[in-house]
Design a protein around this motif. Structure first.
Motif, PDB file in Angstrom:
ATOM      1  N   GLU A  70     -48.666 -85.364  36.070  1.00  0.00           N
ATOM      2  CA  GLU A  70     -48.230 -83.996  35.832  1.00  0.00           C
ATOM      3  C   GLU A  70     -46.885 -83.808  36.509  1.00  0.00           C
ATOM      4  N   PHE A  71     -45.952 -83.142  35.817  1.00  0.00           N
ATOM      5  CA  PHE A  71     -44.703 -82.763  36.477  1.00  0.00           C
ATOM      6  C   PHE A  71     -44.197 -81.454  35.898  1.00  0.00           C
ATOM      7  N   ASP A  72     -43.233 -80.856  36.623  1.00  0.00           N
ATOM      8  CA  ASP A  72     -42.739 -79.516  36.323  1.00  0.00           C
ATOM      9  C   ASP A  72     -41.338 -79.582  35.751  1.00  0.00           C
ATOM     10  N   VAL A  73     -41.075 -78.745  34.757  1.00  0.00           N
ATOM     11  CA  VAL A  73     -39.771 -78.729  34.096  1.00  0.00           C
ATOM     12  C   VAL A  73     -39.141 -77.346  34.229  1.00  0.00           C
ATOM     13  N   ARG A  74     -37.896 -77.350  34.708  1.00  0.00           N
ATOM     14  CA  ARG A  74     -37.091 -76.134  34.790  1.00  0.00           C
ATOM     15  C   ARG A  74     -35.753 -76.369  34.110  1.00  0.00           C
ATOM     16  N   GLU A  75     -35.000 -75.269  33.954  1.00  0.00           N
ATOM     17  CA  GLU A  75     -33.727 -75.347  33.251  1.00  0.00           C
ATOM     18  C   GLU A  75     -32.573 -74.999  34.190  1.00  0.00           C
ATOM     19  N   THR A  76     -31.485 -75.737  34.079  1.00  0.00           N
ATOM     20  CA  THR A  76     -30.290 -75.493  34.878  1.00  0.00           C
ATOM     21  C   THR A  76     -29.411 -74.429  34.221  1.00  0.00           C
ATOM     22  N   ARG A  77     -28.315 -74.104  34.901  1.00  0.00           N
ATOM     23  CA  ARG A  77     -27.397 -73.090  34.356  1.00  0.00           C
ATOM     24  C   ARG A  77     -26.839 -73.508  33.001  1.00  0.00           C
ATOM     25  N   ASP A  78     -26.612 -74.816  32.820  1.00  0.00           N
ATOM     26  CA  ASP A  78     -26.068 -75.304  31.551  1.00  0.00           C
ATOM     27  C   ASP A  78     -27.158 -75.832  30.624  1.00  0.00           C
ATOM     28  N   HIS A  79     -28.378 -75.339  30.800  1.00  0.00           N
ATOM     29  CA  HIS A  79     -29.511 -75.571  29.887  1.00  0.00           C
ATOM     30  C   HIS A  79     -29.998 -77.022  29.871  1.00  0.00           C
ATOM     31  N   ALA A  80     -29.734 -77.768  30.920  1.00  0.00           N
ATOM     32  CA  ALA A  80     -30.350 -79.084  31.054  1.00  0.00           C
ATOM     33  C   ALA A  80     -31.771 -78.907  31.596  1.00  0.00           C
ATOM     34  N   ILE A  82     -34.692 -80.303  33.926  1.00  0.00           N
ATOM     35  CA  ILE A  82     -34.885 -81.183  35.070  1.00  0.00           C
ATOM     36  C   ILE A  82     -36.298 -81.023  35.609  1.00  0.00           C
ATOM     37  N   LEU A  83     -36.699 -81.972  36.454  1.00  0.00           N
ATOM     38  CA  LEU A  83     -38.000 -81.900  37.104  1.00  0.00           C
ATOM     39  C   LEU A  83     -37.830 -81.177  38.442  1.00  0.00           C
ATOM     40  N   MET A  84     -38.453 -80.011  38.554  1.00  0.00           N
ATOM     41  CA  MET A  84     -38.381 -79.216  39.777  1.00  0.00           C
ATOM     42  C   MET A  84     -39.490 -78.183  39.730  1.00  0.00           C
ATOM     43  N   HIS A  85     -40.245 -78.093  40.805  1.00  0.00           N
ATOM     44  CA  HIS A  85     -41.340 -77.124  40.852  1.00  0.00           C
ATOM     45  C   HIS A  85     -40.856 -75.727  41.203  1.00  0.00           C
ATOM     46  N   ASP A  86     -40.079 -75.608  42.267  1.00  0.00           N
ATOM     47  CA  ASP A  86     -39.724 -74.297  42.792  1.00  0.00           C
ATOM     48  C   ASP A  86     -38.618 -73.642  41.973  1.00  0.00           C
ATOM     49  N   THR A  87     -38.519 -72.318  42.110  1.00  0.00           N
ATOM     50  CA  THR A  87     -37.425 -71.590  41.488  1.00  0.00           C
ATOM     51  C   THR A  87     -36.096 -71.956  42.139  1.00  0.00           C
ATOM     52  N   THR A  88     -36.141 -72.334  43.418  1.00  0.00           N
ATOM     53  CA  THR A  88     -34.930 -72.714  44.137  1.00  0.00           C
ATOM     54  C   THR A  88     -34.963 -74.195  44.485  1.00  0.00           C
ATOM     55  N   LEU A  89     -33.781 -74.704  44.853  1.00  0.00           N
ATOM     56  CA  LEU A  89     -33.626 -76.115  45.211  1.00  0.00           C
ATOM     57  C   LEU A  89     -33.830 -76.376  46.701  1.00  0.00           C
ATOM     58  N   ALA A  90     -34.062 -75.326  47.475  1.00  0.00           N
ATOM     59  CA  ALA A  90     -33.964 -75.448  48.926  1.00  0.00           C
ATOM     60  C   ALA A  90     -35.041 -76.338  49.551  1.00  0.00           C
ATOM     61  N   ARG A  91     -36.277 -76.262  49.070  1.00  0.00           N
ATOM     62  CA  ARG A  91     -37.361 -76.978  49.744  1.00  0.00           C
ATOM     63  C   ARG A  91     -37.262 -78.481  49.579  1.00  0.00           C
ATOM     64  N   GLY A 101     -22.834 -71.931  50.849  1.00  0.00           N
ATOM     65  CA  GLY A 101     -22.500 -70.555  50.524  1.00  0.00           C
ATOM     66  C   GLY A 101     -23.141 -70.021  49.265  1.00  0.00           C
ATOM     67  N   ARG A 102     -24.159 -70.725  48.743  1.00  0.00           N
ATOM     68  CA  ARG A 102     -24.698 -70.323  47.437  1.00  0.00           C
ATOM     69  C   ARG A 102     -26.178 -69.944  47.482  1.00  0.00           C
ATOM     70  N   ALA A 103     -26.599 -69.408  48.627  1.00  0.00           N
ATOM     71  CA  ALA A 103     -27.974 -68.912  48.740  1.00  0.00           C
ATOM     72  C   ALA A 103     -28.217 -67.851  47.654  1.00  0.00           C
ATOM     73  N   PRO A 104     -29.439 -67.779  47.125  1.00  0.00           N
ATOM     74  CA  PRO A 104     -30.665 -68.486  47.514  1.00  0.00           C
ATOM     75  C   PRO A 104     -30.885 -69.819  46.808  1.00  0.00           C
ATOM     76  N   TRP A 105     -29.856 -70.412  46.255  1.00  0.00           N
ATOM     77  CA  TRP A 105     -29.919 -71.763  45.693  1.00  0.00           C
ATOM     78  C   TRP A 105     -30.906 -71.891  44.526  1.00  0.00           C
ATOM     79  N   ARG A 106     -30.861 -70.908  43.626  1.00  0.00           N
ATOM     80  CA  ARG A 106     -31.726 -70.958  42.443  1.00  0.00           C
ATOM     81  C   ARG A 106     -31.305 -72.092  41.513  1.00  0.00           C
ATOM     82  N   VAL A 107     -32.287 -72.764  40.967  1.00  0.00           N
ATOM     83  CA  VAL A 107     -32.019 -73.840  40.003  1.00  0.00           C
ATOM     84  C   VAL A 107     -31.134 -73.329  38.875  1.00  0.00           C
TER      85      VAL A 107
END
Length: 277
Positions: A70-80, A82-91, A101-107
């Motif tokens: 099982e894996f999680d799929v999210r979308e980047t700003r340019d609609h790519a 990627i595999l990422m669970h959280d809404t943000t990249l921080a964890r 300088g780009r908090a909260p670091w949303r995908v």
């Protein structure tokens, strides 16, 4: 390209791996385990031993006796995708130091090129320093070298209008193995079912017994947290032709209890433990 939902999932159930990797004898109590036929699903890959949602974790799951990953799929700003669970990249990356300088670091605020700069392994351990966030296409190509099925979760579709269609395009292009697509957003899964009717969709959560019949019109699975399950609920879902893949436990005792309910699949961070059982 894709087989029917019943054929795909029954193939997984009847073709469970027979070679179980060696694990320490103390890892699992020597007692009766679940009945044969439970699909062993590695949650975000073998995420107890490698950084979640990375190629390393996905491939390790195959070596640890999983039947599916099982894996999680999210979308980047340019609609790519990627595999990422959280809404943000921080964890799970070093984004805070790379882009302070780009908090909260949303995908959704980062391009794929920017995300490719990030280290997605050091947070887990120094042995994984330099591990990158994979795209969906990269993950599919890596997994095509294994015999495992995929359980792909589309994260927060309402934040990414059209992600169902973009995921369907990539899956058609890059994957020809056993596949289930799931989400907490049931409307998104209804939309995905229209796009790829031969691919089973799973509904995350615990719909009421009264809702099940209507959901069975398009869903192949109901996938609740294991704490919500009872034997009667599992039977009610299965009586309507759907399966139950439950999440997420690493406890052998809980695995045995879920097995006694005759669930169809269990998600775990420790696929080698479930394989041993």
């Amino acid at each position: 390209m894709f087989r029917s939902a019943r054929t795909i999932l029954m193939t997984l159930v009847t073709a469970l791996a027979v070679t179980v990797p060696a694990v320490p004898a103390t890892a699992v109590p020597a007692t009766a385990g679940p009945p044969p036929g439970i699909v062993n699903v590695a949650h975000r890959g073998a995420s107890a031993h490698a950084p979640e949602n990375t190629i390393e974790a996905l491939l390790l799951a195959a070596r640890q006796g999983a039947d599916m990953v099982e894996f999680d799929v999210r979308e980047t700003r340019d609609h790519a995708l990627i595999l990422m669970h959280d809404t943000t990249l921080a964890r799970t990356t070093d984004v805070e130091s790379v882009h302070p300088g780009r908090a909260p670091w949303r995908v959704a605020d980062f391009t794929l090129d920017e995300i490719r700069e990030l280290d997605a392994g050091s947070w887990f351990g120094s042995a994984f320093r330099g591990t990158r966030v994979p795209t969906l296409r990269e993950a599919l190509r890596a997994m095509s070298r294994t015999r495992l099925g995929l359980l792909v979760e589309i994260k927060t579709p309402r934040l990414h209008p059209g992600i169902e269609r973009r995921a369907a395009v990539e899956l058609r292009r890059s994957w020809d193995g056993p596949l289930v697509v799931q989400s907490f957003d049931w409307d998104a899964m209804r939309a995905f079912h229209r796009l790829m009717p031969d691919v089973p969709v799973g509904l995350l959560g615990t719909p009421s017994p009264g809702e099940l019949r209507g959901l069975a019109a398009f869903a192949g699975q109901i996938n609740p947290p294991y704490r919500d399950l009872t034997r009667d609920y599992v039977r009610a879902v299965q009586a309507l032709g759907m399966q139950v893949f439950t999440w997420t436990t690493d406890d052998p005792g809980v695995m045995r209890r879920l097995g006694s309910y005759r669930v169809d699949g269990i998600l775990t961070n420790w696929p080698h433990v479930l394989a041993r059982l």
